[in-house]
Motif scaffolding. Structure first.
Motif, short mmCIF file in Angstrom:
data_model
loop_
_atom_site.label_atom_id
_atom_site.label_comp_id
_atom_site.label_asym_id
_atom_site.label_seq_id
_atom_site.Cartn_x
_atom_site.Cartn_y
_atom_site.Cartn_z
N ARG A 68 0.83 -1.21 0.00
CA ARG A 68 0.00 0.00 0.00
C ARG A 68 0.86 1.26 0.00
N ALA A 69 1.97 1.24 0.76
CA ALA A 69 2.84 2.41 0.84
C ALA A 69 3.41 2.79 -0.52
N ALA A 70 3.55 1.80 -1.40
CA ALA A 70 4.14 2.05 -2.72
C ALA A 70 3.10 2.17 -3.82
N THR A 71 1.82 2.08 -3.45
CA THR A 71 0.78 2.00 -4.47
C THR A 71 -0.38 2.94 -4.13
N PRO A 72 -0.40 4.14 -4.68
CA PRO A 72 -1.51 5.05 -4.41
C PRO A 72 -2.81 4.51 -5.00
N GLY A 73 -3.91 4.89 -4.38
CA GLY A 73 -5.21 4.50 -4.91
C GLY A 73 -5.78 3.22 -4.34
N ILE A 74 -5.04 2.58 -3.41
CA ILE A 74 -5.58 1.39 -2.77
C ILE A 74 -5.65 1.62 -1.26
N ALA A 75 -6.49 0.84 -0.60
CA ALA A 75 -6.63 0.93 0.85
C ALA A 75 -6.43 -0.45 1.45
N CYS A 76 -5.83 -0.48 2.63
CA CYS A 76 -5.56 -1.72 3.35
C CYS A 76 -6.19 -1.62 4.73
N TYR A 77 -6.93 -2.66 5.13
CA TYR A 77 -7.63 -2.64 6.41
C TYR A 77 -7.29 -3.87 7.24
N ASP A 78 -7.23 -3.66 8.54
CA ASP A 78 -6.94 -4.72 9.50
C ASP A 78 -8.22 -5.04 10.27
N ALA A 94 -7.64 -9.33 7.02
CA ALA A 94 -7.09 -8.22 6.25
C ALA A 94 -7.85 -8.08 4.94
N VAL A 95 -7.85 -6.85 4.44
CA VAL A 95 -8.54 -6.53 3.19
C VAL A 95 -7.69 -5.54 2.40
N LEU A 96 -7.64 -5.75 1.09
CA LEU A 96 -7.02 -4.79 0.17
C LEU A 96 -8.07 -4.45 -0.88
N PRO A 116 -14.61 -6.28 -1.50
CA PRO A 116 -13.24 -5.80 -1.76
C PRO A 116 -12.54 -6.73 -2.74
N GLU A 117 -11.47 -6.23 -3.34
CA GLU A 117 -10.78 -7.03 -4.37
C GLU A 117 -10.02 -8.21 -3.77
N LEU A 118 -9.46 -8.05 -2.57
CA LEU A 118 -8.67 -9.13 -1.97
C LEU A 118 -8.99 -9.23 -0.48
N ILE A 176 7.01 -17.95 -6.54
CA ILE A 176 6.36 -16.70 -6.15
C ILE A 176 4.90 -16.70 -6.58
N LEU A 177 4.03 -16.30 -5.67
CA LEU A 177 2.61 -16.11 -5.98
C LEU A 177 2.39 -14.65 -6.36
N ARG A 178 1.67 -14.41 -7.44
CA ARG A 178 1.48 -13.05 -7.94
C ARG A 178 -0.01 -12.73 -8.06
N SER A 179 -0.38 -11.59 -7.52
CA SER A 179 -1.77 -11.16 -7.57
C SER A 179 -2.19 -10.85 -9.00
N ARG A 180 -3.43 -11.19 -9.32
CA ARG A 180 -4.00 -10.84 -10.62
C ARG A 180 -4.73 -9.51 -10.58
N GLN A 181 -5.06 -9.04 -9.39
CA GLN A 181 -5.78 -7.79 -9.23
C GLN A 181 -4.85 -6.61 -8.96
N PHE A 182 -3.75 -6.88 -8.28
CA PHE A 182 -2.83 -5.82 -7.87
C PHE A 182 -1.44 -6.10 -8.42
N PRO A 183 -1.10 -5.50 -9.56
CA PRO A 183 0.22 -5.73 -10.15
C PRO A 183 1.35 -5.42 -9.17
N GLY A 184 2.31 -6.33 -9.10
CA GLY A 184 3.45 -6.14 -8.22
C GLY A 184 3.27 -6.71 -6.82
N LEU A 185 2.06 -7.15 -6.50
CA LEU A 185 1.84 -7.77 -5.19
C LEU A 185 2.30 -9.22 -5.27
N TRP A 186 3.56 -9.42 -4.96
CA TRP A 186 4.19 -10.74 -5.03
C TRP A 186 4.38 -11.29 -3.62
N LEU A 187 4.21 -12.61 -3.51
CA LEU A 187 4.36 -13.26 -2.21
C LEU A 187 5.28 -14.47 -2.32
#
Length: 248
Positions: A68-78, A94-96, A116-118, A176-187
């Motif tokens: 989230r810190a590197a990606t404007p326009g998204i919100a992260c919730y705990d 958690a939610v993105l 939410p998307e994730l 590596i697992l890669r998100s299909r909704q959020f480019p660059g969200l790699w795990l």
């Protein structure tokens, strides 16, 4: 003289069958309760949180928060309460979500509504309702990606929605697992399971450095600029002026 009787709401208990309105009334009347959910009209009250849950939770929030810190326009919730539909009000770990253009929004009373998307859940095992009832609820409400970390079996499942069904996300050749909704969200799932948070964040930074992530950020910036441009038009100014009171 009439004596008013105060009606005391019963406490939430596991297995109660309630409407969403009834659930919220009872939940709000129990400020000491930290987590309760309504899944398919049935109440689930969580037990006190053990370390086997809270440590994975903290690591996942660090991973998502860094993205989230590197990606404007998204919100992260705990642990947000999410009003999905008339029978379901989960409180995922958690939610993105996309702040603009997504399928969820913030209600007037400050709750997250829609899909939410994730969504991320931490479960004890594959027998948990997170991989059964909740999975079906998230799928039906079109949550696009769903991650479940089973702590006892040390397994992370990442599902994506396709043709109305959840399909398991497969890691790439590097694991590596890669998100299909959020480019660059790699795990780096194996590193996360092993508790190597630094390696998890290093992999995430590699995803954030990709052209796909940069394009995603630029597209958000362009959309934001377009919204500002629409507000700055002469038509909007005329509309605002028409609302001003006429001088006496």
């Amino acid at each position: 003289m009439t004596t008013e009787r105060l009606v005391k709401l019963p406490p939430l208990e596991n297995g109660d069958r309630l409407t969403r309105s009834e659930f919220e009334q009872r939940y709000n009347a129990m400020p000491q309760l930290k987590k309760a959910e309504l899944i398919e009209g049935v109440v689930y009250v969580s037990s006190p949180v053990r370390v086997i849950h809270s440590q994975p939770h903290a690591d996942l929030m660090t991973w998502l928060g860094s993205y989230r810190a590197a990606t404007p326009g998204i919100a992260c919730y705990d642990n947000p309460t999410v009003r999905l539909d008339a029978d379901n009000e989960p409180q995922p770990d958690a939610v993105l979500r996309l702040e603009q253009g997504g399928n969820s929004w913030i209600s007037d009373d400050g709750y997250l509504e829609g899909a939410p998307e994730l969504v991320v859940e931490i479960a004890a095992s594959s027998a948990s309702y997170d991989l059964h009832d909740k999975l079906r609820v998230y799928r039906r409400n079109c949550v696009q990606e769903y991650i479940v970390w089973c702590t006892y079996s040390q397994q992370i499942d990442w599902f994506y929605l396709e043709d109305g069904q959840y399909k398991p996300q497969s890691p790439d050749a590097s694991g590596i697992l890669r998100s299909r909704q959020f480019p660059g969200l790699w795990l780096a799932a194996s590193a996360l399971l092993a508790g190597h948070l630094a390696a998890v964040l290093q992999t995430l930074q590699q995803g954030i450095a990709t052209a796909d992530h940069q394009t995603f950020v630029e597209s958000w910036a362009a959309a934001a600029a377009a919204r500002v441009g629409r507000i700055a038009t002469a038509d909007h100014q005329t509309f605002v002026e028409s609302l001003q009171p006429t001088p006496l």
